[in-house]
Design a protein around this motif. Structure first.
Motif, short mmCIF file in Angstrom:
data_model
loop_
_atom_site.label_atom_id
_atom_site.label_comp_id
_atom_site.label_asym_id
_atom_site.label_seq_id
_atom_site.Cartn_x
_atom_site.Cartn_y
_atom_site.Cartn_z
N LEU A 200 0.83 -1.20 0.00
CA LEU A 200 0.00 0.00 0.00
C LEU A 200 0.86 1.26 0.00
CD1 LEU A 200 -2.82 -1.04 2.52
CD2 LEU A 200 -2.85 -1.13 0.02
N LEU A 201 2.11 1.14 -0.44
CA LEU A 201 3.02 2.27 -0.46
C LEU A 201 2.43 3.44 -1.26
CD1 LEU A 201 5.93 3.21 0.32
CD2 LEU A 201 6.64 2.45 -1.95
N GLU A 202 2.47 4.65 -0.64
CA GLU A 202 1.92 5.84 -1.28
C GLU A 202 2.98 6.90 -1.59
OE1 GLU A 202 -1.20 7.37 1.14
OE2 GLU A 202 -2.53 5.65 0.81
N TYR A 203 3.99 7.03 -0.72
CA TYR A 203 4.97 8.11 -0.88
C TYR A 203 6.37 7.52 -0.84
CZ TYR A 203 7.65 12.35 0.19
OH TYR A 203 8.57 13.38 0.18
N LEU A 204 7.15 7.75 -1.90
CA LEU A 204 8.52 7.26 -1.99
C LEU A 204 9.45 8.44 -2.22
CD1 LEU A 204 10.56 4.93 -2.22
CD2 LEU A 204 10.01 4.81 -4.67
N ASN A 205 10.38 8.66 -1.30
CA ASN A 205 11.32 9.78 -1.37
C ASN A 205 12.73 9.23 -1.20
OD1 ASN A 205 12.63 12.23 -1.27
ND2 ASN A 205 12.07 12.67 0.84
N ILE A 206 13.54 9.36 -2.25
CA ILE A 206 14.93 8.89 -2.21
C ILE A 206 15.82 10.03 -2.68
CG2 ILE A 206 16.57 7.15 -2.98
CD1 ILE A 206 14.25 5.34 -3.67
N ARG A 207 16.85 10.34 -1.91
CA ARG A 207 17.76 11.39 -2.34
C ARG A 207 19.19 11.09 -1.88
NH1 ARG A 207 16.79 17.10 0.27
NH2 ARG A 207 18.78 17.36 -0.82
N ASP A 208 20.15 11.51 -2.70
CA ASP A 208 21.57 11.40 -2.38
C ASP A 208 21.97 9.97 -2.05
OD1 ASP A 208 22.60 14.34 -2.31
OD2 ASP A 208 20.75 14.41 -1.16
N CYS A 209 21.60 9.04 -2.92
CA CYS A 209 22.01 7.64 -2.80
C CYS A 209 22.79 7.31 -4.08
CB CYS A 209 20.79 6.72 -2.63
SG CYS A 209 19.87 7.01 -1.10
N GLU A 210 24.09 7.44 -4.04
CA GLU A 210 24.90 7.46 -5.26
C GLU A 210 25.02 6.10 -5.94
OE1 GLU A 210 29.38 7.08 -3.37
OE2 GLU A 210 28.57 9.06 -3.79
N LYS A 226 1.41 7.17 -4.85
CA LYS A 226 0.83 8.44 -5.27
C LYS A 226 1.88 9.51 -5.55
CE LYS A 226 -3.48 7.77 -2.70
NZ LYS A 226 -4.37 8.32 -1.63
N ARG A 227 3.03 9.39 -4.90
CA ARG A 227 4.03 10.45 -5.04
C ARG A 227 5.43 9.85 -5.02
NH1 ARG A 227 4.38 15.77 -1.03
NH2 ARG A 227 6.16 16.79 -2.02
N ILE A 228 6.25 10.23 -6.00
CA ILE A 228 7.64 9.78 -6.08
C ILE A 228 8.53 10.99 -6.21
CG2 ILE A 228 9.33 8.48 -7.41
CD1 ILE A 228 7.14 6.64 -8.35
N SER A 253 8.66 13.56 -9.43
CA SER A 253 9.73 14.54 -9.49
C SER A 253 11.07 13.81 -9.49
CB SER A 253 9.66 15.50 -8.28
OG SER A 253 10.75 16.40 -8.29
N ILE A 254 11.86 14.05 -10.53
CA ILE A 254 13.17 13.40 -10.67
C ILE A 254 14.20 14.48 -10.92
CG2 ILE A 254 14.49 11.64 -11.87
CD1 ILE A 254 11.81 10.56 -12.92
N ARG A 275 1.34 16.01 -11.67
CA ARG A 275 2.55 16.83 -11.72
C ARG A 275 3.73 15.97 -12.17
NH1 ARG A 275 -0.61 18.39 -7.76
NH2 ARG A 275 0.13 16.71 -6.43
N PHE A 276 4.41 16.43 -13.19
CA PHE A 276 5.52 15.68 -13.80
C PHE A 276 6.70 16.64 -13.91
CE2 PHE A 276 6.14 12.23 -17.28
CZ PHE A 276 7.47 12.13 -16.96
N ARG A 277 7.77 16.38 -13.15
CA ARG A 277 8.92 17.28 -13.14
C ARG A 277 10.21 16.47 -13.34
NH1 ARG A 277 10.70 21.89 -8.69
NH2 ARG A 277 12.84 22.10 -9.40
#
Length: 500
Positions: A200-210, A226-228, A253-254, A275-277
């Motif tokens: 049931l994952l809705e929000y996935l936020n990943i940053r600075d993982c090289e 719903k949101r990446i 957002s990528i 929203r597509f960024r």
């Protein structure tokens, strides 16, 4: 922490201890004296919950209040392992472990409470994080992990079924979300009908993982997402092998993912994307062919993608798209097909796209509110098509791409501006000498900006009385004439001039 303290506060609900290096939980054996305690947060307490001998494990369970809901361990430098009896804290719903540098492994924990809703782990070198996040944790809704170098994947088999939010930051060895080998076996099992992979994952936020290469090496992202948001993962090249976007996805957002070449192979008709960024994806060349099927899309932004060549033949969806922003796409050769059909478009920005040399045959949608063109080669055909057709235009910003323009608007070609204009900004017109008299007809104009127009020196005899803001910068000839008591001072005396 002695018995005399806890007996004095029998109704204490939250306890935060900071910087007490020698404090322990000894003396708290009579846990009924703090049976109301719901939140416990020792911070910079080097001895608290330090390595616990096996014979003390049962006693520790008595020292921790059984009604504890929230447990936060921060900067406890001697914490070497978590107590085996944590799973017996039947009321615990939130646990946070931060900056516990000597914590060696999570794999030794027998288990966390089954009703746990939130786990936060930050700046811990401990191995075995995947031992904490497993499918039997049916109550877990939020998992956040940051600055954990040992993490290569988040879950061994699959994500907990009810986890809704997943935040991963600064985990430089993270390669994927689920272990590659196990996820392959799981997919084979699902395809054979012997298992079911649900989330049931809705929000996935990943940053600075090289080291992140793909979100999933097998299968697809849960359709419930719903949101990446993915930021600064330079080795990410794929979302998933099948390349489908989750149907519930509303925001994507990528940023700064330089190896990503494509977003998705296909797009389902019922995908909810609004929203597509895309920003800073240096190798991105193409967008999904079925982009025009995103009937819910309201905002589309593509920025700093120098390899992006063209929009799909089908163009963009026409039903709800209100904002289109294109910036720094040097190889982009044309605007989307069917631009005139984007009847919901209100804000259009095209910046630093020198490869776009042709203007859409049918022009722009006439109900645009805001138009910004910067360093693009479409100004001349745009002027010839007729800015006055944009009858709802309130804000017009033009910068560069008009080297041969000497007066603006160009009355010699019959150029007119829409009378609806509220704001007009002209920037980097190297040969512009005069503002044409037709500007006096813009009775709704309130803001007028001129920037870096070195030859500009002539105003008409009057400006619209509606103007209440005038900015002139990098226009030395005009600035000289607009000084107090100079030639144009009577024209602008009722406007507050702004210096650069």
């Amino acid at each position: 922490m002695g018995e005399s303290f806890v007996q004095g506060v029998p109704k204490l609900e939250e306890l935060r201890i900071r910087g007490c290096k020698d404090i322990t939980f000894k003396g708290m054996e009579s846990h009924q004296d703090i049976s109301s305690l719901h939140g416990l947060a020792p911070e910079r307490c080097s001895q608290v919950l330090s390595t616990v001998a096996e014979e003390e494990e049962k006693q520790l369970q008595q020292r921790l209040p059984c009604r504890l809901h929230n447990l936060e361990l921060r900067d406890c430098e001697n914490l070497a392992k978590l107590p085996q009896t944590l799973h017996n804290l039947s009321s615990l719903t939130d646990i946070s472990i931060k900056n516990c540098s000597n914590l060696v492994s999570f794999a030794e924990v027998v288990g966390l409470p089954s009703q746990l809703r939130s786990i936060t782990i930050e700046n811990c070198k401990a191995r075995g994080v995947e031992a904490l996040v497993h499918s039997s944790m049916t109550s877990l809704e939020s998992f956040k992990i940051s600055d954990c170098e040992s993490v290569k994947y988040i879950a061994r088999v699959q994500l907990p079924p009810n986890v809704k939010r997943l935040d991963i930051k600064y985990c430089n060895n993270l390669q994927t979300l689920v272990d590659n080998e196990v996820s392959e076996m799981l997919e084979e099992s699902i395809n054979s009908g012997s298992s079911q992979n649900t989330s049931l994952l809705e929000y996935l936020n990943i940053r600075d993982c090289e080291s992140l290469a793909c979100l999933l090496s097998h299968g697809e992202l849960p359709c419930s997402v719903k949101r990446i948001e993915i930021d600064n993962c330079p080795n990410l090249f794929s979302f998933s092998p099948r390349g489908n976007l989750p149907t519930a996805l509303g925001s994507l957002s990528i940023r700064q993912c330089s190896k990503l070449e494509s977003i998705a192979e296909t797009v389902n008709d019922n995908t909810s994307l609004q929203r597509f960024r895309i920003d800073g994806c240096k190798n991105l060349k193409l967008l999904p062919d079925c982009l025009n099927k995103l009937s819910h899309l309201q905002e589309f932004k593509v920025m700093d993608c120098p390899s992006f060549i063209q929009f799909p033949d089908g163009g963009l969806p026409s039903t709800k798209l209100s904002t289109l922003y294109i910036n720094e796409c040097e190889k982009l050769v044309a605007l989307p097909n069917g631009m005139c059909n984007l009847t919901s478009l209100r804000n259009l920005t095209i910046q630093k796209c020198p490869g776009i040399v042709s203007f859409p045959e049918d022009g722009f949608p006439t109900n645009i509110w805001s138009l910004e063109i910067k360093d693009a080669n479409i100004c001349k055909p745009l002027f010839e098509w007729g800015l006055h057709r944009l009858t709802s235009l309130s804000e017009l910003k033009i910068s560069g791409g008009c080297d041969d323009v000497e007066s603006f608007p160009q009355e010699e070609i019959g150029m007119k501006l829409p009378t609806s204009l509220d704001t007009l900004e002209i920037e980097n017109f190297p040969n512009l000498e005069s503002l044409s008299s037709s500007v006096q007809n813009l009775t709704s104009l309130t803001e007028l900006h001129f920037v870096r127009c070195p030859k500009l020196k002539y105003f008409p005899n009057g400006l619209p009385p509606s103007i209440d803001y005038l900015y002139i910068g990098g226009c030395p000839l005009l600035e000289e004439k607009c000084k107090k008591n100079a030639g144009y001072w009577p024209i602008i005396a009722n406007i507050i001039p702004e210096s650069p």
